[in-house]
Design a protein around this motif. Structure first.
Motif, PDB file in Angstrom:
ATOM      1  N   ASP A  77       9.880   0.743  -7.870  1.00 39.49           N
ATOM      2  CA  ASP A  77       8.876   1.803  -7.774  1.00 39.49           C
ATOM      3  C   ASP A  77       8.018   1.638  -6.526  1.00 39.49           C
ATOM      4  O   ASP A  77       6.839   2.014  -6.509  1.00 39.49           O
ATOM      5  CB  ASP A  77       7.974   1.805  -9.018  1.00 39.49           C
ATOM      6  CG  ASP A  77       8.706   2.334 -10.242  1.00 39.49           C
ATOM      7  OD1 ASP A  77       9.590   3.205 -10.067  1.00 39.49           O
ATOM      8  OD2 ASP A  77       8.408   1.882 -11.354  1.00 39.49           O
ATOM      9  N   GLU A 123       4.374   8.361 -12.533  1.00 42.99           N
ATOM     10  CA  GLU A 123       5.820   8.232 -12.311  1.00 42.99           C
ATOM     11  C   GLU A 123       6.257   8.966 -11.049  1.00 42.99           C
ATOM     12  O   GLU A 123       7.456   9.219 -10.855  1.00 42.99           O
ATOM     13  CB  GLU A 123       6.589   8.775 -13.523  1.00 42.99           C
ATOM     14  CG  GLU A 123       6.249   8.102 -14.839  1.00 42.99           C
ATOM     15  CD  GLU A 123       6.582   6.630 -14.856  1.00 42.99           C
ATOM     16  OE1 GLU A 123       7.465   6.201 -14.082  1.00 42.99           O
ATOM     17  OE2 GLU A 123       5.947   5.893 -15.642  1.00 42.99           O
ATOM     18  N   GLN A 125       7.521  10.113  -7.468  1.00 47.16           N
ATOM     19  CA  GLN A 125       8.573   9.542  -6.631  1.00 47.16           C
ATOM     20  C   GLN A 125       8.590  10.253  -5.279  1.00 47.16           C
ATOM     21  O   GLN A 125       8.310  11.449  -5.201  1.00 47.16           O
ATOM     22  CB  GLN A 125       9.948   9.732  -7.291  1.00 47.16           C
ATOM     23  CG  GLN A 125      10.110   9.043  -8.636  1.00 47.16           C
ATOM     24  CD  GLN A 125      10.384   7.571  -8.509  1.00 47.16           C
ATOM     25  OE1 GLN A 125      11.108   7.153  -7.603  1.00 47.16           O
ATOM     26  NE2 GLN A 125       9.833   6.778  -9.422  1.00 47.16           N
TER      27      GLN A 125
END
Length: 450
Positions: A77, A123, A125
């Motif tokens: 991540d 989350e 991206q």
């Protein structure tokens, strides 16, 4: 555009450019070693004028950039980036998105984040990443696009060096000392007129926790006025300054002629004063009135090494401190009643000692402990005090001296003196928040940040 105009534009330009240009200009301007926290007088002599700095900086713009983001790749991540100087960093996606520097997400004028945590997708991206000599451009899965300058990223790249540098900007590393220590001298009028010397004093106080100011004017507000030159006086129920004399109808044991054990001032405040200014207006002649000073940080670390169980007790058990009384002077609070509660040795999340709170006079008789734990606590406390005393230095201040101490680190006390003595000490306080604030601004002014 003129050289000087160019410098000013770069100083106050977009947030994505500001970190790089300020750093480059400061390195040209100040002539400081990148490892030095203070330019000092030599730095002042080597320092360049604004015009000269601008000329050198314009020349530097014609040279190829020495850094930039040369590559990046996704890693879990995080975005793993390599800079042009060979250094690398891993930048968490969620952190990058949270710290977008565009005008929609960050206020250049207010120097604060406008992007709300409510709108952050943890989350998130990247959908596209572009590297350049200027830095990074990232397109996100939430539809936003961010740009980050190389210097901004390097300064925050989660590397041991970047973290250590900002840790020093937050607070300088403390240097412990024992009974052999001698305080560094400063001249009062020079502190009031020379900002480089004032910075030296601020750095000394943060590292060593102690300094002696000489040639202080013979007036009871001299300490208060020095503090106001730095920032703001830390007010307490004793007012902006306190006459430490043998008072009739006293409101504190300190305002008598009795011997005072080693102590920190005002532990009955949840936020104890950071720096205490102790000015000698008149000293007791002959024996009596001597000052005793010790480094509580040194003693705490000695206790941790030699008696770890004692250290654990004193750093994990809260103690009550109290201060109740009435005014002796018009500038004091008419009636006061303070209670605070925390350990004698306070540690932070890294188990580093950040505060010492010792006061025989205001340590409360109330103890929030089971009775079977009390004797063990007293034994640990007594052993800590023995270490404090064994490593203390004793001396006698003279008229015109003003001792400055880190009040949440160093402890001070005094020998008793004759009740009819004209001994007169004045105390005032400065918070560490304000002292460090002034230190950072002066370091910026003199180009002493890396």
């Amino acid at each position: 555009m003129s050289a000087i105009r160019l410098i000013r534009v770069l100083f106050y330009g977009a947030a994505t450019q500001r970190g790089a240009t300020k750093t480059q200009v400061r390195r040209v301007w100040s002539g400081c070693s990148s490892r030095s926290s203070l330019c000092g007088q030599e730095g002042a002599q080597r320092g360049l004028s604004l015009t000269a700095a601008a000329s050198q900086f314009e020349l530097s713009l014609t040279k190829p950039p020495v850094s930039g983001v040369v590559s990046s790749k996704l890693w879990n991540d995080m975005l793993e980036v390599k800079f042009g100087d060979g250094t690398e960093g891993r930048l968490p996606f969620v952190w990058l998105r949270d710290n977008c520097q565009c005008s929609q997400c960050f206020s250049v004028e207010g120097l604060g984040r406008k992007f709300l945590i409510d709108d952050l997708d943890v989350e998130v991206q990247p959908t596209k990443v572009e590297e350049s000599m200027q830095g990074l451009t990232v397109k996100w899965s939430d539809g936003h696009q961010s740009e980050y300058s190389t210097n901004w990223l390097q300064n925050r790249a989660f590397t041991p060096s970047s973290r250590a540098l900002h840790r020093e900007k937050y607070a300088l590393r403390k240097e412990q000392w024992g009974a052999e220590h001698r305080m560094k001298d400063f001249d009062y009028n020079t502190l009031m007129s020379n900002e480089r010397v004032l910075l030296d004093w601020l750095l000394t106080m943060e590292r060593k926790g102690s300094a002696m100011v000489r040639n202080v004017p013979q007036k009871d507000v001299a300490g208060q006025e020095l503090i106001e030159h730095i920032a703001f006086v830390k007010q307490c129920h004793y007012g902006p300054h306190s006459p430490v004399i043998n008072r009739p109808n006293t409101n504190n044991v300190a305002f008598t002629n009795a011997k005072l054990g080693l102590h920190n001032d005002l532990p009955a405040y949840e936020h104890m004063p950071g720096i205490i200014f102790i000015q000698c207006l008149a000293q007791h002649p002959g024996a009596g009135g001597e000052s005793i000073v010790t480094d509580g940080l040194f003693a705490a670390e000695e206790l941790r090494r030699k008696r770890p169980e004692d250290f654990k007790i004193l750093s994990s058990t809260d103690m009550y401190f109290w201060d109740k009384g009435h005014a002796n002077y018009s500038w004091e609070m008419p009636e006061f009643y303070k209670i605070a509660k925390f350990p004698v040795i306070k540690v932070n999340g890294n188990n580093e000692v950040v505060q010492i709170a010792v006061s025989n006079t205001t340590r409360d008789s109330h103890m929030d402990l089971p009775p079977q734990e009390v004797k063990k606590y007293y034994a640990a406390y007594k052993r800590f005090y023995i270490i404090l005393s064994a490593n203390a230095m004793t001396f006698k201040m003279e008229q015109g001296d003003m001792m400055t101490l880190d009040n949440v680190r160093c402890l001070h006390g005094r020998e008793s003196y004759d009740a009819d003595s004209q001994r007169h000490i004045e105390t005032s306080y400065l918070d560490w928040d304000e002292a460090r604030c002034r230190r950072r601004r002066l370091q910026e002014k003199f180009g002493c940040f890396i």
